[in-house]
Scaffold this motif. Structure first.
Motif: not given
Length: 296
Positions: A182-186, A209-211, A219-225, A228-232
């Protein structure tokens, strides 16, 4: 700005930033920072700086007279009956705290201190640390600094916030597989919280796979929902469980945790408003901590 003007007047009298700091209870660095910011605001220099002393330049001599008049007027206003308490709290807070801990804590604070004035400034933890140290802020709710603190600052821990892996709902596999596919939202590596994630990934040899790279966990949480990718991200103050379309992933190894607390100058602790604010935050943090413990 009144604080900067007062520092300027004392520094002009002492002809030394170090001596001015001793009179005001500031470090030499804090005095220098305040003078520099005042000069930036005015648009001209106030001092001629030499190796061990500072002297007023022409612009500074003219400004000194005006600054003294302004301070006299301001001090006179404070003596008037009914003028608001000049010792209102100047508070800094990181974004996740402003959206979670702060609103409920301020409800309690306002009931106990209805007349107290309060100003809230946003910022990342490194910025807030600098502003507390330079007396721009009385205290800040932020991540615990990694380095040691000056003796005039105090740290009060509030909450140990766990990080979680997040991915769009239905994404198969454990964290390592999700990161590979999955694309990674850092979480922004310029922030202390993002640096924790970066170190964790390197320690566990997890490839990504940083995107995108963002500095707001919500905001990252909303992007994942939105798929658009995964995150930590930190998962206690950000409403992970309330956002649809999210799958949470266990992080292998020891729990990844960041400590959030209050950084304050010792001199502000004698104020009733400070004690009330600290108590209000502590109560709210304990409630969030209990909810987190039940969910883990």
């Amino acid at each position: 700005m009144i604080r900067y003007l007062r520092t300027f007047v004392v520094a002009a009298e002492a002809e030394s930033f170090s001596a001015a700091g001793n009179r005001l209870g500031l470090t030499q660095s804090a005095v220098s920072t305040q003078i520099r910011r005042l000069e930036d605001e005015l648009g001209f220099p106030l001092f001629d700086r030499k190796a061990k002393s500072v002297t007023l330049c022409n612009e500074g001599r003219h400004a000194l007279e005006q600054a003294t008049q302004i301070l006299d007027l301001f001090d006179g206003m404070k003596q008037q009956r009914g003028f608001p308490d000049p010792r209102g709290l100047n508070i800094g807070a990181i974004s996740t705290v402003q959206a979670s801990l702060l609103p409920k804590a301020l409800q309690h604070f306002r009931r106990a201190q209805p007349a107290a004035s309060i100003n809230i400034a946003p910022g990342v933890s490194t910025e807030l640390l600098a502003k507390v140290d330079s007396h721009e802020l009385d205290l800040a709710v932020m991540l615990k600094p990694r380095l040691g603190l000056p003796p005039d600052l105090k740290w009060i821990p509030l909450i140990q916030e766990r990080y979680v892996g997040i991915a769009p709902k239905g994404t198969p596999g454990d964290l390592a597989e999700v990161l590979r596919t999955q694309p990674f939202i850092r979480y922004d590596r310029r922030s202390p919280g993002g640096q924790l994630v970066d170190r964790y990934l390197k320690q566990h040899g997890l490839a990504t796979m940083d995107t995108m790279e963002l500095d707001e966990p919500s905001v990252i949480l909303n992007m994942v929902s939105e798929g658009l990718g995964c995150s930590i991200i930190p998962g206690d103050l950000v409403p992970v469980s309330k956002v649809r379309g999210i799958r949470t992933l266990r992080l292998p190894g020891s729990p990844l945790i960041r400590e959030i607390g209050i950084l304050a100058r010792l001199e502000v602790f004698d104020r009733p408003s400070t004690q009330t604010f600290v108590d209000s935050l502590t109560v709210q943090a304990a409630k969030i901590g209990k909810r987190s413990s039940r969910s883990n």
